[in-house]
Design an enzyme around this catalytic site. Structure first.
Site: not given
Ligand code: ADP
Ligand code: NA
Length: 328
Positions: A114, A197, A200
């Site tokens: 990040k 991965k 967003k």
């Molecule tokens: P983002 O990564 O989209 O900003 P968050 O960090 O809020 O979302 O993650 C929320 C949950 O979703 C966490 O438990 C994270 O491990 C899971 N997560 C986020 N992206 C993925 C992905 N591409 N595949 C599997 N799990 C994910």
């Molecule tokens: Na995440």
């Protein structure tokens, strides 16, 4: 209640969850309500580690809560709340920050990723100490199990280490939590770059849950695959097709090998068309439930207020004990 405790949190980042959140984590949040005493949190404090507009943050927090309810988080059975409503999160996080080594925090890969995406002067201290706040979120509730995607494994390991470190230094206080990571859908990849991965922060290859269902189907149809034509799970050589199979399997409960057999002799176009339909059939009723929750702000406020009261009763007790042990 004697049921084991589960806790997890999600950021209200963009007003919409994405498919990776659901298949990696939220699907388990819903399932674990049947067997566990669940605490689920919209982690708005974590959100401001990257600058946010106040009105947008406020709206996204409500959107996140409405989406969790629409997915099936049941506020009668589970405690659903907003992190900033429970001040004990920051009270405990300070103590845990003071137990976290600088080098230990600097090794967190999510921080490095990040931070690499921000200009240096915009990399906040909060982004750096985020994993200590996450540990506080979890440890406040005597959590046994934390349902998250694979990308959170390292942060979970730090939470475990901090619980053990506090316990050995000050006396047994915290439950040492276990990660609950799906074996099949722990990591969902970007549709345009199936080596990254799904997130967003890469908008072209992500299916957002508040996307127009037709647009979501279209994103699946334009997913990057390869120039062979057999539909086979082979993440090494066929990451795009393998990702689509994993998503398909996660959304329908059909196993990947069952899908391989069903699509034998068919082309990628058929697979994508059918998966697009699966997603759009899921998103259409989901989005109408979200709108119902958002159309009744008084009821949503009531749910979140009740959740915060229940969370606070547990969290305040933990902080009282922890502060006493530390010498406050
Ligand atoms: P983002 O990564 O989209 O900003 P968050 O960090 O809020 O979302 O993650 C929320 C949950 O979703 C966490 O438990 C994270 O491990 C899971 N997560 C986020 N992206 C993925 C992905 N591409 N595949 C599997 N799990 C994910
Ligand atoms: Na995440």
């Amino acid at each position: 209640s004697k049921r084991p405790r589960v806790f997890s949190g999600i950021q209200p980042t963009s007003g919409s969850f994405q498919l990776g959140n659901y298949l990696g984590a939220l699907r388990n949040w819903i399932a674990l309500q049947d067997t566990h005493d669940a605490f689920y949190c919209v982690v708005d404090l974590h959100s401001i580690t990257i600058p946010k507009e106040p009105e947008e943050l406020r709206e996204n927090t409500r959107n996140a809560a409405a989406q969790l309810l629409a997915l099936g988080i049941d506020p009668e059975r589970s405690t659903l709340f907003v992190q900033s409503h429970v001040p004990e999160h920051t009270r405990l996080s300070w103590v845990l920050e003071c137990l976290t080594g600088y080098g230990e925090a600097a090794r967190m890969t999510q921080f490095k990723d990040k931070a690499a995406r921000q200009e240096d002067e915009h990399v906040s201290v909060g982004l750096f100490t985020y994993p200590a706040l996450m540990a506080a979120d979890i440890l406040l509730y005597g959590t046994d199990l934390v349902p998250v995607g694979e990308d959170q494994r390292q942060h979970l390991e730090l939470s475990r280490n901090l619980a053990q470190r506090f316990n050995s230094r000050f006396g047994r206080t915290f439950v040492v939590p276990e990660a609950h990571i799906p074996t099949d859908t722990a990591r969902i990849f970007d549709l345009q770059d199936p080596t990254a991965k799904m997130s967003k922060s890469l908008p072209s290859g992500v299916v957002e849950f508040m996307d127009d269902p037709k647009r979501a189907a279209k994103k699946i149809r334009s997913a990057v695959t390869d120039n062979e034509r057999d539909i086979r799970y082979d993440p090494e050589n066929k990451p795009g097709v393998s990702n689509l199979l994993v998503i398909y399997s996660g959304m329908t409960g059909r196993s990947v090998s069952e899908l391989e057999a069903a699509y034998e002799g068919s082309g990628y176009g058929d697979l994508k068309k059918d998966l697009g339909a699966v997603l759009s059939d899921f998103l259409t009723p989901f989005q109408s439930r979200v709108r119902q929750y958002l159309d009744d702000p008084a009821e949503l406020d009531k749910v979140l207020r009740r959740g915060a009261e229940r969370a606070r009763a547990v969290a305040a007790e933990t902080v009282r004990t922890a502060y006493d042990r530390v010498g406050f």
